[in-house]
Design a protein around this motif. Structure first.
Motif, PDB file in Angstrom:
ATOM      1  N   TYR A 226      46.626  89.793 -23.596  1.00 58.61           N
ATOM      2  CA  TYR A 226      46.153  89.144 -24.821  1.00 58.61           C
ATOM      3  C   TYR A 226      45.317  87.893 -24.562  1.00 58.61           C
ATOM      4  CZ  TYR A 226      49.705  92.117 -26.962  1.00 58.61           C
ATOM      5  OH  TYR A 226      50.455  93.198 -27.364  1.00 58.61           O
ATOM      6  N   TRP A 227      44.734  87.756 -23.358  1.00 58.41           N
ATOM      7  CA  TRP A 227      44.012  86.522 -23.056  1.00 58.41           C
ATOM      8  C   TRP A 227      42.856  86.242 -24.020  1.00 58.41           C
ATOM      9  CZ3 TRP A 227      38.880  86.149 -21.959  1.00 58.41           C
ATOM     10  CH2 TRP A 227      38.224  87.306 -21.546  1.00 58.41           C
ATOM     11  N   PRO A 228      42.120  87.266 -24.522  1.00 54.68           N
ATOM     12  CA  PRO A 228      41.059  86.923 -25.495  1.00 54.68           C
ATOM     13  C   PRO A 228      41.627  86.282 -26.764  1.00 54.68           C
ATOM     14  CG  PRO A 228      40.762  89.154 -24.656  1.00 54.68           C
ATOM     15  CD  PRO A 228      42.128  88.723 -24.245  1.00 54.68           C
ATOM     16  N   TYR A 229      42.775  86.797 -27.230  1.00 51.33           N
ATOM     17  CA  TYR A 229      43.389  86.240 -28.436  1.00 51.33           C
ATOM     18  C   TYR A 229      43.951  84.845 -28.178  1.00 51.33           C
ATOM     19  CZ  TYR A 229      43.078  91.159 -29.749  1.00 51.33           C
ATOM     20  OH  TYR A 229      42.630  92.417 -29.998  1.00 51.33           O
ATOM     21  N   ILE A 230      44.506  84.646 -26.965  1.00 49.61           N
ATOM     22  CA  ILE A 230      45.015  83.316 -26.614  1.00 49.61           C
ATOM     23  C   ILE A 230      43.879  82.299 -26.594  1.00 49.61           C
ATOM     24  CG2 ILE A 230      46.117  81.963 -24.792  1.00 49.61           C
ATOM     25  CD1 ILE A 230      47.661  84.471 -24.003  1.00 49.61           C
ATOM     26  N   LEU A 231      42.747  82.694 -25.965  1.00 52.11           N
ATOM     27  CA  LEU A 231      41.589  81.801 -25.911  1.00 52.11           C
ATOM     28  C   LEU A 231      41.075  81.499 -27.309  1.00 52.11           C
ATOM     29  CD1 LEU A 231      39.551  80.309 -24.143  1.00 52.11           C
ATOM     30  CD2 LEU A 231      38.188  82.409 -24.074  1.00 52.11           C
ATOM     31  N   LEU A 232      41.008  82.540 -28.153  1.00 52.98           N
ATOM     32  CA  LEU A 232      40.543  82.341 -29.526  1.00 52.98           C
ATOM     33  C   LEU A 232      41.487  81.420 -30.299  1.00 52.98           C
ATOM     34  CD1 LEU A 232      38.451  83.147 -31.671  1.00 52.98           C
ATOM     35  CD2 LEU A 232      39.924  85.068 -32.272  1.00 52.98           C
ATOM     36  N   ALA A 233      42.796  81.592 -30.082  1.00 50.46           N
ATOM     37  CA  ALA A 233      43.770  80.746 -30.766  1.00 50.46           C
ATOM     38  C   ALA A 233      43.645  79.291 -30.323  1.00 50.46           C
ATOM     39  CB  ALA A 233      45.182  81.260 -30.497  1.00 50.46           C
ATOM     40  N   LEU A 234      43.423  79.074 -29.014  1.00 46.38           N
ATOM     41  CA  LEU A 234      43.266  77.701 -28.520  1.00 46.38           C
ATOM     42  C   LEU A 234      42.025  77.034 -29.115  1.00 46.38           C
ATOM     43  CD1 LEU A 234      44.216  78.159 -24.744  1.00 46.38           C
ATOM     44  CD2 LEU A 234      45.576  77.080 -26.535  1.00 46.38           C
ATOM     45  N   VAL A 235      40.927  77.796 -29.184  1.00 44.01           N
ATOM     46  CA  VAL A 235      39.697  77.243 -29.771  1.00 44.01           C
ATOM     47  C   VAL A 235      39.920  76.917 -31.250  1.00 44.01           C
ATOM     48  CG1 VAL A 235      37.308  77.759 -30.373  1.00 44.01           C
ATOM     49  CG2 VAL A 235      38.192  78.400 -28.123  1.00 44.01           C
ATOM     50  N   ALA A 236      40.603  77.839 -31.963  1.00 45.44           N
ATOM     51  CA  ALA A 236      40.873  77.611 -33.391  1.00 45.44           C
ATOM     52  C   ALA A 236      41.771  76.386 -33.585  1.00 45.44           C
ATOM     53  CB  ALA A 236      41.522  78.850 -34.006  1.00 45.44           C
ATOM     54  N   ILE A 237      42.781  76.235 -32.729  1.00 47.33           N
ATOM     55  CA  ILE A 237      43.663  75.073 -32.827  1.00 47.33           C
ATOM     56  C   ILE A 237      42.893  73.785 -32.559  1.00 47.33           C
ATOM     57  CG2 ILE A 237      45.603  73.907 -31.716  1.00 47.33           C
ATOM     58  CD1 ILE A 237      46.859  76.675 -31.294  1.00 47.33           C
ATOM     59  N   PHE A 238      42.003  73.825 -31.566  1.00 50.73           N
ATOM     60  CA  PHE A 238      41.222  72.635 -31.212  1.00 50.73           C
ATOM     61  C   PHE A 238      40.380  72.166 -32.398  1.00 50.73           C
ATOM     62  CE2 PHE A 238      37.125  70.936 -29.695  1.00 50.73           C
ATOM     63  CZ  PHE A 238      37.571  69.795 -29.050  1.00 50.73           C
ATOM     64  N   PHE A 239      39.605  73.099 -32.980  1.00 53.38           N
ATOM     65  CA  PHE A 239      38.740  72.713 -34.097  1.00 53.38           C
ATOM     66  C   PHE A 239      39.553  72.421 -35.359  1.00 53.38           C
ATOM     67  CE2 PHE A 239      35.582  74.864 -31.406  1.00 53.38           C
ATOM     68  CZ  PHE A 239      34.565  73.919 -31.438  1.00 53.38           C
ATOM     69  N   GLY A 240      40.683  73.120 -35.518  1.00 53.06           N
ATOM     70  CA  GLY A 240      41.543  72.831 -36.664  1.00 53.06           C
ATOM     71  C   GLY A 240      42.117  71.436 -36.611  1.00 53.06           C
ATOM     72  N   VAL A 241      42.556  71.028 -35.411  1.00 52.76           N
ATOM     73  CA  VAL A 241      43.097  69.673 -35.252  1.00 52.76           C
ATOM     74  C   VAL A 241      42.006  68.630 -35.481  1.00 52.76           C
ATOM     75  CG1 VAL A 241      44.055  68.058 -33.567  1.00 52.76           C
ATOM     76  CG2 VAL A 241      44.973  70.363 -33.723  1.00 52.76           C
ATOM     77  N   ARG A 242      40.776  68.923 -34.992  1.00 56.82           N
ATOM     78  CA  ARG A 242      39.671  67.984 -35.210  1.00 56.82           C
ATOM     79  C   ARG A 242      39.391  67.791 -36.691  1.00 56.82           C
ATOM     80  NH1 ARG A 242      34.317  68.864 -31.796  1.00 56.82           N
ATOM     81  NH2 ARG A 242      33.803  67.137 -33.194  1.00 56.82           N
ATOM     82  N   GLN A 243      39.392  68.884 -37.445  1.00 53.84           N
ATOM     83  CA  GLN A 243      39.160  68.773 -38.881  1.00 53.84           C
ATOM     84  C   GLN A 243      40.309  68.045 -39.570  1.00 53.84           C
ATOM     85  OE1 GLN A 243      35.649  69.604 -38.793  1.00 53.84           O
ATOM     86  NE2 GLN A 243      36.375  69.850 -40.890  1.00 53.84           N
ATOM     87  N   TRP A 244      41.532  68.315 -39.110  1.00 58.93           N
ATOM     88  CA  TRP A 244      42.700  67.652 -39.702  1.00 58.93           C
ATOM     89  C   TRP A 244      42.660  66.150 -39.459  1.00 58.93           C
ATOM     90  CZ3 TRP A 244      47.199  65.524 -37.169  1.00 58.93           C
ATOM     91  CH2 TRP A 244      48.215  65.172 -38.050  1.00 58.93           C
ATOM     92  N   LEU A 245      42.198  65.753 -38.262  1.00 63.05           N
ATOM     93  CA  LEU A 245      42.120  64.332 -37.951  1.00 63.05           C
ATOM     94  C   LEU A 245      41.052  63.614 -38.766  1.00 63.05           C
ATOM     95  CD1 LEU A 245      42.532  64.341 -34.056  1.00 63.05           C
ATOM     96  CD2 LEU A 245      44.215  63.679 -35.768  1.00 63.05           C
ATOM     97  N   LYS A 246      40.125  64.371 -39.359  1.00 62.76           N
ATOM     98  CA  LYS A 246      39.111  63.758 -40.211  1.00 62.76           C
ATOM     99  C   LYS A 246      39.638  63.459 -41.613  1.00 62.76           C
ATOM    100  CE  LYS A 246      35.138  65.801 -37.830  1.00 62.76           C
ATOM    101  NZ  LYS A 246      33.974  66.716 -37.955  1.00 62.76           N
TER     102      LYS A 246
END
Length: 407
Positions: A226-246
């Motif tokens: 599931y490495w593609p899904y793990i990578l996608l989840a990490l990217v989504a979490i990264f940008f989600g946290v950035r938006q949340w911090l705004k």
């Protein structure tokens, strides 16, 4: 232009209300201060203006304008104004030599406002994303006292000290960040490439594997599949946290969490309080009203959580409380600092005492930053040792068992 309703206190402490036309709430506050009145509340006729949100809003840079650019601007303005160069001519010269296009466009707009009859502090205040409230408030004081050159020098020195503190914190965090990133990359390589090779060897012998090995192999199979899904989840979490911090809530929670981090949390808190003490001392010594000085200092500290505590101090002082009791209620200051503030109030030298507070915190931060590596190293060693132990048990235990079976 919009109509704003305001409440303010005059020099005698009497509450005054009225309506004025202005481009922004900050411009209304500037006009009130010029009239020797302290703003209490300002709201637009069409909608309410949340002063608390304005104060708590973190200092933002626009179009690549950074702290270095502000320091250079202040030092250039100090040199030009001290030499007697007219303000408009000085700014036009800076427009031509600006290193950042956004800075050049902003200074050009400031020149246009000055030629239209606006004062320098009001022209700078129209660009809050480039010029912080600390700078515009100090410039306003410099204009009223006729010491604009000294004001620019004071702000430049303050911003230089702030940049030095930020750089030292970043430098201290560079080593542990590099180690954590390196460990994460090593784990990914082991999970995706190394452990699957051992799995083929273990399957060839068909022996019963110990529990640590089964767990490691299970995690490895999951990562490979599931490495593609793990990578996608990490990217989504990264940008989600950035938006949340705004968001306002996200910034508040993160700024509060930073102060509670192990090892580095207390350093960040004291570095933030150093900014507060220096900015507040500079404003107070320049003649900025106490309440107004606390307001722009709340934004200068660049921490929403600490800014909210400073807002609590401002409200307490407006209700008639003393500076020392208001500071004690925030629970952010050490007893030694509170004693220094009390002495400053008694002797009328609050600005000098605040400088002593800033130097006190700065010495502590400097000492801790020099020793932060030795404090973090044991934690990293234990973490790395635990990972190595788990991998060793998972990989080498079955190999030892297999050698026993072969015998």
């Amino acid at each position: 232009m919009a109509n704003f309703h305001y409440k303010a206190r005059n020099a005698q402490g009497k509450l005054v209300e009225g309506t004025v036309e202005a481009p922004s709430a900050e411009a209304v506050a500037s006009q009130l201060l010029e009239g020797a009145m302290t703003p209490v509340a300002i709201r637009e006729a069409a909608r309410e203006i949340d002063l608390g949100a304005l104060v708590r809003e973190k200092l933002r840079r626009n179009g690549g304008v950074e702290l270095d650019d502000l320091i250079l601007f202040c030092r250039q303005m100090y040199t030009l104004t001290k030499a007697g160069v007219p303000i408009i001519r000085a700014l036009k010269g800076l427009v031509e030599t600006a290193r950042k296009p956004q800075m050049g466009r902003t200074l050009k707009a400031v020149c246009d406002d000055l030629e239209a009859g606006r004062d320098l502090s009001g022209a700078l205040a129209r660009h809050p994303k480039v010029f912080p409230l600390l700078l515009t408030s100090m410039v306003q004081v410099g204009e009223s006292t006729g010491r604009l050159d000294e004001t620019f020098l004071q702000v430049a020195n303050y911003l230089t000290l702030e940049k030095d503190t930020i750089d030292r914190v970043k430098q201290a965090m560079r080593y542990p960040t590099f180690v954590v990133v390196a460990i994460s990359i090593a784990i990914a390589i082991l999970s995706l490439f190394v452990i699957p090779t051992f799995e083929k060897v273990f399957k060839g012998f068909g022996a019963e594997l110990p529990l640590p090995t089964k767990i490691i192999l299970g995690l490895s199979r999951f990562s490979v599949t599931y490495w593609p899904y793990i990578l996608l989840a990490l990217v989504a979490i990264f940008f989600g946290v950035r938006q949340w911090l705004k968001t306002e809530r996200g910034r508040y929670l993160w700024d509060r969490a930073k102060l509670r981090l192990p090892v580095v949390g207390s350093i960040i808190q004291r570095a933030t309080l150093t900014r507060f003490a220096r900015a507040f001392s500079m404003g107070f010594a320049a003649g900025v009203p106490l309440v107004q000085a606390l307001s722009f200092t709340a934004r200068a500290v660049d921490n929403v959580y600490v800014g909210e505590r400073l807002e609590q101090m401002r409200h307490s002082i407006e209700r008639g409380d003393t500076l020392t009791r208001s500071a004690r209620a925030t629970e952010m200051f050490t007893p030694l600092v509170l004693q220094m503030l009390a002495v400053g109030e008694e002797t009328g030298a609050v600005d000098q005492m605040l400088l002593e507070v800033a130097e006190f915190y700065e010495r502590e931060v400097d000492y801790d930053l020099k020793n932060i590596t030795s404090a973090i190293e044991p934690i990293l060693i234990v973490f790395i040792g635990g990972m190595v132990l788990v991998l060793a048990l998972g990989v080498f235990l079955p190999m030892w068992n297999l050698s026993q079976v072969a015998r």
